[in-house]
Design an enzyme around this catalytic site. Sequence first.
Site, mmCIF file in Angstrom:
data_model
loop_
_atom_site.group_PDB
_atom_site.id
_atom_site.type_symbol
_atom_site.label_atom_id
_atom_site.label_comp_id
_atom_site.label_asym_id
_atom_site.label_seq_id
_atom_site.Cartn_x
_atom_site.Cartn_y
_atom_site.Cartn_z
ATOM 1 C CB CYS A 1 -5.697 1.156 -12.824
ATOM 2 S SG CYS A 1 -5.705 2.170 -11.323
ATOM 3 C CD GLU B 1 -7.706 -5.585 -10.855
ATOM 4 O OE1 GLU B 1 -8.955 -5.742 -10.830
ATOM 5 O OE2 GLU B 1 -7.137 -4.736 -11.543
#
Length: 271
Positions: free
Chosen positions: A2, A114
């Site tokens: 993350c 992402e």
Amino acid sequence: MCGRYASSRGPEDLAATFEVEQWEPEETLAPDYNVAPTKEVYAVLDRALKDADDPRPVRQLRRLRWGLVPSWAKTPEGGARMINARAETVHEKPAYRRAFATRRCILPADGYYEWVTGKDERDLEVEGKKKRPRKQPYFVLPADGSVFAMAGLYEFWRDRTLPDDHPQAWWVTCSVITTEAESGPLAVAPAEGPYTLSDIHPRMPLMLTPDRWDDWLDPSRTDPDSVRELLTAPPPGLMRAYPVSTAVSNVRNNGPELLKELEGPEEGTLF
């Protein structure tokens, strides 16, 4: 992993969702659609109030800096590299194990970003046979629109170069716990793929479902083996993902337009 996420919910919304008992209006953060390491973020935690007569843990909404600085660190410079802690080893790593035992938090988000590159392109990149491709960002979020409750840790660090009464004498920092990305089908997948979270990236933030919030935040739960039982992945099929503008790749860009769903990958990017 993350490395970037979005957090647009206000403190009133978060307080109601997580049954927060204490938060300070002066600690309100503006909506942030491009949260990056070292920024201040909201965290939900259970801890006794400072200077209170009652030692009972109180659920609080606090502002923490993203990028954990261990209490024993000589300087805070390594915090930007410690934004993630792996679920598989968090209980044994020196930087995280004390916080894992007693200082756990929830980092609320709308979802996380992402970047994906097609497998063939990744293989060529690893082999050094191709220039680094322009990667397509995806936004990953709960399919039902609920809050994305990321498992986190927090830690206190004392800046010994400053006097006790200095407002920056104490840093409170945090890290997101990550786990293996789900390999099952997404609840809602883009028409052109990817079709699973693992197609996007092999890691993802560990999402805590509401039935685990109280146990995760409970500071009296200190046995590492007991806490590790809470690190299992949530039920599959809860997430969706969609392509967003490559503008999110520049941390200076920030606004709700970053969450706009594209019909497909941007021209010149790769899946």
